[in-house]
Write a protein that holds these residues in place. Sequence first.
Motif, PDB file in Angstrom:
ATOM      1  N   SER A 162       0.846  -1.201   0.000  1.00  0.00           N
ATOM      2  CA  SER A 162       0.000   0.000   0.000  1.00  0.00           C
ATOM      3  C   SER A 162       0.874   1.241   0.000  1.00  0.00           C
ATOM      4  N   LYS A 163       0.271   2.375  -0.368  1.00  0.00           N
ATOM      5  CA  LYS A 163       1.023   3.639  -0.378  1.00  0.00           C
ATOM      6  C   LYS A 163       1.197   4.159   1.042  1.00  0.00           C
ATOM      7  N   ILE A 212       0.663   0.552  -4.590  1.00  0.00           N
ATOM      8  CA  ILE A 212       1.754   1.132  -5.377  1.00  0.00           C
ATOM      9  C   ILE A 212       1.755   0.634  -6.814  1.00  0.00           C
ATOM     10  N   GLY A 213       1.075  -0.499  -7.084  1.00  0.00           N
ATOM     11  CA  GLY A 213       1.017  -1.031  -8.442  1.00  0.00           C
ATOM     12  C   GLY A 213       2.376  -1.483  -8.949  1.00  0.00           C
ATOM     13  N   PHE A 214       2.436  -1.790 -10.241  1.00  0.00           N
ATOM     14  CA  PHE A 214       3.694  -2.181 -10.875  1.00  0.00           C
ATOM     15  C   PHE A 214       3.593  -1.941 -12.375  1.00  0.00           C
ATOM     16  N   SER A 265      -4.241 -13.663 -13.891  1.00  0.00           N
ATOM     17  CA  SER A 265      -3.445 -12.623 -14.520  1.00  0.00           C
ATOM     18  C   SER A 265      -3.646 -11.336 -13.729  1.00  0.00           C
ATOM     19  N   ALA A 266      -2.994 -10.261 -14.167  1.00  0.00           N
ATOM     20  CA  ALA A 266      -3.075  -9.000 -13.430  1.00  0.00           C
ATOM     21  C   ALA A 266      -3.057  -7.827 -14.399  1.00  0.00           C
ATOM     22  N   LYS A 267      -3.627  -6.719 -13.939  1.00  0.00           N
ATOM     23  CA  LYS A 267      -3.550  -5.444 -14.644  1.00  0.00           C
ATOM     24  C   LYS A 267      -3.106  -4.395 -13.633  1.00  0.00           C
ATOM     25  N   GLY A 327      -2.463   1.381  -8.338  1.00  0.00           N
ATOM     26  CA  GLY A 327      -3.106   0.175  -7.838  1.00  0.00           C
ATOM     27  C   GLY A 327      -2.971  -1.005  -8.788  1.00  0.00           C
ATOM     28  N   SER A 328      -3.456  -2.161  -8.317  1.00  0.00           N
ATOM     29  CA  SER A 328      -3.367  -3.409  -9.087  1.00  0.00           C
ATOM     30  C   SER A 328      -4.715  -4.105  -9.091  1.00  0.00           C
TER      31      SER A 328
END
Length: 529
Positions: free
Chosen positions: A416-417, A456-458, A501-503, A509-510
């Motif tokens: 998390s942020k 934080i995502g990627f 899978s992921a976005k 975010g994710s």
Amino acid sequence: MILIVDDRPENILPLKKILELHNFSVDTAESGEEALKKVLKTNYAVIILDVQMPGMDGFEVANAIAGFSKAKDTSIIFLSAVNTEKRFITQGYTSGGVDYLTKPVDPDILVLKVKTLYRLYRQQQELRETHQILQKEIEVRKRAQEEVEVRMQELRLVLASLPQMAFMIRPDGQIEYVNEHWFRYSTNPTAFPNTHPDDGICDEWRIYLKKGIEFSREIRLKELESNEYRYHLLRLVPIKQQEVPVRWVGTYTDIHPQKMAAELLEQEVELRTKELLVKNIELERSNHELQQFTWVVSHDLKEPLRKIQILNDLIKEKYLSTNPEAVSYLDRSINSSARMSGLINDLLAYSQLSTPALFQPTDLNQIVVEILADFDELITKKKAVISVGVLPIIDTIPGRIRQVFQNLISNALKFSKKDIPPKIGILAERVKDKDLDSAPDDTGRYYRLIVHDNGIGFDEKFMDRIFVIFQRLENQNHYEGTGIGLAIAKKNVDRHNGIISAKSRVNEGSQFILILPIDQNDTPEIKNR
């Protein structure tokens, strides 16, 4: 279209309005000469023609129109206010008119007559079109028949040159041609060769013959010289004219060597299959022994680590509480031991994923509730907001599907942020196909489960790394973890015959997407085994 011809516009206008009210297209001409020019350019169903006109009168116009082949189906109605005598009426009919009305004209009568003549015109046009179509059809059929005869002759020449048995059959099922190879198996050119008693097909191929569709089947024929049965492939193909079979071409292709080779190959495959089964049993036994070894090793590794952690805690509390530098070093050692212990636990969990387990109906709502209860302290600490939709009951291995959601929720809380409360959502929808972008379908065989966060995502360019064991996208000094969690989730989803899978985008975010079957016994993977 209707043409009104009158030299007085005040006579044309009311007739035009009446006919247009009855949905007729109306054209007008104010002289005989103008009418003739329009007839040459346009097809009219009915012409309403005034008799008394300066220049060419109505009779002269009618006589001229009668000479136009283009207007031979056009009906002419004469209108006259003066020439009402019998001789004028007779002249009107002899000039080509089909009716002669005197003014004033009853509008209803006029409309009825026009409708009748218009309908007659349309019928004549349709009859002419039908006649032309029939003429063309006759010509086409004649040419087709001639072409068929030529093709039949060419086909006989081709069949005679084939290195296999070939023949032709009439639509009634009678043989009308055989090539020379036929006589290796039959002495009668109008009777089929002798087949093996177990391969009788007389009734079967005649059914296909009636339906007009291609027939193909393996069959054994008795060779006259050797008196032995040989495998052949029988094919019957219809030759169609206007979608109707007019002949059938048949071939018997000798496939005896291939059949013998295939039977030998089947025996080899059966033998190899038995050997593979034995090897598989040995592999399963070795795998079981390896799992036992992994368990023992992990247990033996964790025991010294626990002692190291306990002793380090004792040293820090009893002897080094007043030495900040020494405490800092010991904290690092304790944290490293904790990470080592977590890594051993994750490795042990990963090694046990191949252990067989039974599927059973599982309420995912209950699974998620239990996981959130486990993370209650961390959720409170981070002030996380978690929303959970209505989740389905599907076939799973409960312990393993729990690992999947536990890892996804744990990551959402972990990554998390800073100073921003995590927002995590879990939802589900039923879909038709095993595809990430499959459309929602209330009768589908799969569920799409989505776990999304505001962390934080990627960067999606690293997508191929996130489900690989020991792969980390973040520095472990900032975020704890072993790099095994998503690899465990991926292996568990694969075990459930699903996909994951992921976005994501950096700092946005994710979203992790799972597609899982509702009924494990209804999946293509299970059916094809």
